[in-house]
Design a protein around this motif. Sequence first.
Motif, short mmCIF file in Angstrom:
data_model
loop_
_atom_site.label_atom_id
_atom_site.label_comp_id
_atom_site.label_asym_id
_atom_site.label_seq_id
_atom_site.Cartn_x
_atom_site.Cartn_y
_atom_site.Cartn_z
N GLN A 1 -4.27 0.96 -9.32
CA GLN A 1 -4.45 0.16 -8.20
C GLN A 1 -4.82 -1.45 -8.69
O GLN A 1 -4.36 -2.19 -8.05
CB GLN A 1 -5.53 0.66 -7.22
CG GLN A 1 -6.06 -0.17 -6.19
CD GLN A 1 -6.91 0.55 -5.17
OE1 GLN A 1 -7.99 1.13 -5.70
NE2 GLN A 1 -6.90 0.30 -3.94
N LYS B 1 -6.33 6.58 -11.21
CA LYS B 1 -5.57 5.92 -10.12
C LYS B 1 -6.35 4.66 -9.86
O LYS B 1 -5.75 3.56 -9.18
CB LYS B 1 -5.85 6.96 -8.99
CG LYS B 1 -5.49 8.22 -9.02
CD LYS B 1 -6.13 9.13 -8.01
CE LYS B 1 -5.25 10.53 -7.97
NZ LYS B 1 -5.91 11.57 -6.89
N GLN B 2 -7.51 4.35 -10.12
CA GLN B 2 -8.21 3.11 -9.98
C GLN B 2 -7.55 1.87 -10.69
O GLN B 2 -7.30 0.87 -10.20
CB GLN B 2 -9.75 3.39 -10.37
CG GLN B 2 -10.58 1.83 -10.15
CD GLN B 2 -10.43 1.53 -8.58
OE1 GLN B 2 -10.79 2.30 -7.81
NE2 GLN B 2 -10.26 0.18 -8.23
N TYR C 1 2.09 1.94 -3.52
CA TYR C 1 1.11 2.51 -4.23
C TYR C 1 0.79 3.82 -4.06
O TYR C 1 0.50 4.62 -5.03
CB TYR C 1 -0.24 1.56 -4.05
CG TYR C 1 -1.51 2.07 -4.81
CD1 TYR C 1 -1.77 2.41 -6.11
CD2 TYR C 1 -2.18 2.66 -3.84
CE1 TYR C 1 -3.02 2.84 -6.48
CE2 TYR C 1 -3.53 3.48 -4.16
CZ TYR C 1 -3.71 3.40 -5.54
OH TYR C 1 -5.05 3.89 -6.02
N ARG D 1 0.84 -1.15 -0.26
CA ARG D 1 0.01 -0.13 -0.17
C ARG D 1 0.82 1.22 -0.06
O ARG D 1 0.64 2.38 -0.52
CB ARG D 1 -0.99 0.15 1.32
CG ARG D 1 -1.82 1.03 1.35
CD ARG D 1 -2.74 1.18 2.54
NE ARG D 1 -3.86 0.18 2.35
CZ ARG D 1 -3.70 -0.87 3.16
NH1 ARG D 1 -2.61 -1.36 4.00
NH2 ARG D 1 -4.61 -1.90 2.93
N ARG E 1 -2.18 -3.82 -7.44
CA ARG E 1 -2.57 -4.35 -5.89
C ARG E 1 -3.48 -5.52 -5.72
O ARG E 1 -3.60 -6.10 -4.89
CB ARG E 1 -3.29 -3.10 -5.04
CG ARG E 1 -2.55 -1.94 -4.64
CD ARG E 1 -1.67 -2.09 -3.69
NE ARG E 1 -2.73 -2.21 -2.70
CZ ARG E 1 -2.55 -3.02 -1.57
NH1 ARG E 1 -1.43 -3.55 -1.46
NH2 ARG E 1 -3.30 -2.85 -0.54
#
Length: 298
Positions: A268, A264-265, A249, A246, A272
């Motif tokens: 991720q 950004k999404q 990121y 995290r 992630r």
Amino acid sequence: ALPIYAILQNIGVRPDGTTGTLHTQALYDHKMAIGAVYRLAAAHGLRTQLGVHVRVEKDLYEVEGVDPRVCEFFSTRSKEIRATMDELGLVGSKAAEAVTLATRHAKESAIPREQLFEKWQYDGRLMGWSRHEAEKVLHRDPFQSGMEVPLPRMAEEVFEKLVDNTSVVSRKEFLTRLATRAVVHGASLQQVKEAVDKELASERVVVAGLVGTEMYFTRSDLQQAEASLAQLIKQAQGTRHHQLSREIYRKVIRDNPNLSDEQKQAVQTLTRRKGSVACLTGIAGAGKTTTIDAVKQA
């Protein structure tokens, strides 16, 4: 160019004796194949009956030995269409079709054939083309350049190239392309059809599936490669070794303040979530490259 017209009456007789119009959609769907098959048969007839050699030019064929200037001189209609397209800045087959319809002239009163022949012979002599030059292109050696490749091998090459371009191929598309290539081979329509059927029945080819009423085919090695890739993707769905912490990121997001919420999404999702295979899609200008740069930075 030698214009040839075929008139098809839009009427048919049913088994019970009643009549109706034709279902013309099939003719439209097969128009390219019909054209290719006709040119193949016409070229084969020229080869076998007159002994001429032909060459393929942009899916069409021309008789070898005829001065290109003569062909250009007599192609007055095509020159008019090209000139109009150039003047309007148009390109492509759709534009050519529209210009052809828009510039079509009303037919003049019928000119006696004898007068046409006389005019054509006169124009030909002005271009240095007469009966003497025409006789030189007749009754030539049956072998010509392009015939050294056996037809079965040509069929294999054509099918491979079609699959390379579109992954799957219908018999209609295969026949159309092979008929175009086989013009210089001197093959007949029956020989081309046999070559198509033989290739589609070979171990190199598998059925890809049915779309509507059209059966599609692909190469067996390509299908095996796709199956292997699908298995690898399935196995990769649960992997986590690529996942970033995290903290990393968040640092990437701070270092790229111009990223939109959607980007950004995406970052991720790519960095992630589990699964080492992901697909990023978006319209032109959506920011895919910027998103990928941020992922690489991470």
